[in-house]
Design an enzyme around this catalytic site. Structure first.
Site, PDB file in Angstrom:
ATOM      1  N   ASP A 192       0.840  -1.202   0.000  1.00 24.27           N
ATOM      2  CA  ASP A 192       0.000   0.000   0.000  1.00 24.27           C
ATOM      3  C   ASP A 192       0.879   1.257   0.000  1.00 24.27           C
ATOM      4  OD1 ASP A 192      -2.356   1.359  -0.044  1.00 24.27           O
ATOM      5  OD2 ASP A 192      -2.829   1.088   2.083  1.00 24.27           O
TER       6      ASP A 192
ATOM      7  N   LYS B 141       2.067   4.688  -0.793  1.00 24.18           N
ATOM      8  CA  LYS B 141       1.361   5.884  -1.262  1.00 24.18           C
ATOM      9  C   LYS B 141       1.947   7.093  -0.532  1.00 24.18           C
ATOM     10  CE  LYS B 141      -2.214   5.137   2.076  1.00 24.18           C
ATOM     11  NZ  LYS B 141      -3.099   4.119   2.470  1.00 24.18           N
TER      12      LYS B 141
ATOM     13  N   ASN C  21       2.695   7.504   3.210  1.00 23.08           N
ATOM     14  CA  ASN C  21       3.679   6.616   3.824  1.00 23.08           C
ATOM     15  C   ASN C  21       5.114   7.064   3.597  1.00 23.08           C
ATOM     16  OD1 ASN C  21       1.515   4.034   2.768  1.00 23.08           O
ATOM     17  ND2 ASN C  21       1.740   4.756   4.854  1.00 23.08           N
TER      18      ASN C  21
ATOM     19  N   ASP D 140       4.727   2.260   7.673  1.00 20.08           N
ATOM     20  CA  ASP D 140       3.707   1.212   7.489  1.00 20.08           C
ATOM     21  C   ASP D 140       4.200  -0.045   6.804  1.00 20.08           C
ATOM     22  OD1 ASP D 140       1.872   2.649   8.840  1.00 20.08           O
ATOM     23  OD2 ASP D 140       0.565   3.068   7.138  1.00 20.08           O
TER      24      ASP D 140
END
Ligand code: AMP
Length: 351
Positions: A139, A141, A144, A157
């Protein structure tokens, strides 16, 4: 939900004093905190326990968090420890003060090619290292990608994707910003995918945004957006060099099997310019007792979130601690006794 604090009270979890909220991601609230023993600043990610722990992914979460605790890489946000209360999980992370990378674009506009390349190199170093340890981001993006006070990129993350998947409950269709602009085509079709190549795709979208100042795939309606991503339909702005275009084309290949791999990216001419390999040490002696305690549902090590009264001092203590104050002025007896009765509340936890 936590109850509102009285002015001057502090919330404490284990040895940490919680401070202001730093941000709210797709599955957790992030708070600034200070280790009351060492004074070190940390960030604590707070997740509702019952939203995640009774699900089937506990084993995966436990494995990835254990791995992340052992990973000490200059471009990956350090994970120090995990704690749990009856209702919450606390993930204690390195605090970084440079804000989000994409806020810099929002404020100053797109980056020059050399600057974008430097960030991509750091991002690829982080992703490559975590992949080599069997942890995928899934994920990647803008939210992050954080910066420390020296401008070094820190990916957050990593290893926590299972949390966000559980909280969202329906794959990647609802990212924090509402659209899956950074997500690889094979993830959207959800036919089972390889975390390595889908992370590479997201790095390509990120590189495009760093250099263009806008997204390669952007549509107001989700169906149209999915179609564009699946066909990898995008066009380059005029200012991209041919080397950057060639690399991005190879990353944004809709077929994960023919998409460029990280080892090929590391050999790419455009990528290699001024590349500095990361220097870091691996820590062998990391205790995983905290992770075991949190995920084995043991009651023994639970922490509690409690409000504490601030440090209380009487006025005499306060004055005698303040530098340069002449105590001789206070030696009148009456004044001393009345001051001693006056108790001042001090709260020094401002950021
Ligand atoms: P996340 O849930 O990781 O997306 O975090 C939400 C927001 O909190 C981020 O976009 C940052 O602005 C902030 N944040 C998260 N982790 C940290 C950290 N370790 N240090 C400073 N700010 C953070």
């Amino acid at each position: 939900m936590s109850s509102p604090s009285l002015p001057g009270t502090r919330t404490r979890v284990g040895k940490y004093e919680l401070g202001r909220t730093l941000g709210e991601g797709s599955f957790a609230k992030v708070k600034f905190a200070r280790n009351a023993t060492t004074g070190d600043c940390v960030a604590i990610k707070i997740i509702d326990r019952d939203r995640v722990l009774h699900h089937r992914m506990v084993e995966q979460i436990k494995r990835e968090i254990s791995t992340m605790k052992m990973i000490k890489h200059p471009n990956v946000l350090n994970l120090y420890e995990v704690m749990a209360s009856k209702t919450k999980i606390y993930i204690v992370l390195e605090y970084v003060g440079g804000g989000e990378l994409f806020d810099k674009i929002a404020n100053d506009g797109k980056f020059k090619e050399d600057v974008a390349r430097r960030y991509l190199q750091q991002l690829i170093n982080a992703v490559d290292y975590c992949h080599s340890r069997g942890v995928y981001h899934r994920d990647l993006k803008p939210e992050n990608l954080l910066l420390d006070s020296h401008g070094v990129l820190k990916v957050s993350d990593f290893g926590l994707s299972a949390f966000s998947q559980q909280v969202r409950g329906d794959g990647l269709l609802h990212t924090a910003c509402g659209t899956p602009n950074y997500v690889a085509p094979e993830v959207l079709t959800d036919k089972g995918y390889d975390g390595t190549s889908s992370d590479v795709w997201s790095c390509g979208v990120i590189l495009f945004v760093l250099m263009a100042g806008y997204l390669p795939f952007d549509e107001p309606n989700l169906v149209a957006l999915y179609r564009r991503i699946q066909r990898a339909e995008f066009s380059f702005p005029s200012w991209f060099s041919s080397g950057a275009k060639r690399l991005i084309k190879r990353i944004l290949d809709p077929n994960p099997l023919t998409r460029i791999t990280i080892s090929e990216i590391l050999e790419n001419e455009w990528f290699k310019k001024n590349y500095k390999p990361p220097h870091f040490e691996t820590e062998e002696d990391v205790s995983l007792d905290d992770v075991d305690a949190v995920f084995n549902d043991s009651e023994e090590h639970l922490v509690t979130e409690r409000k504490e009264k601030p440090v209380s001092m009487n006025a005499f203590e306060l004055i005698s601690r303040s530098q340069g104050f002449n105590l001789e002025n206070l030696f009148a007896k009456e004044m001393m006794s009345s001051i001693n009765e006056l108790s001042l509340q001090l709260s020094d936890f401002h950021d």
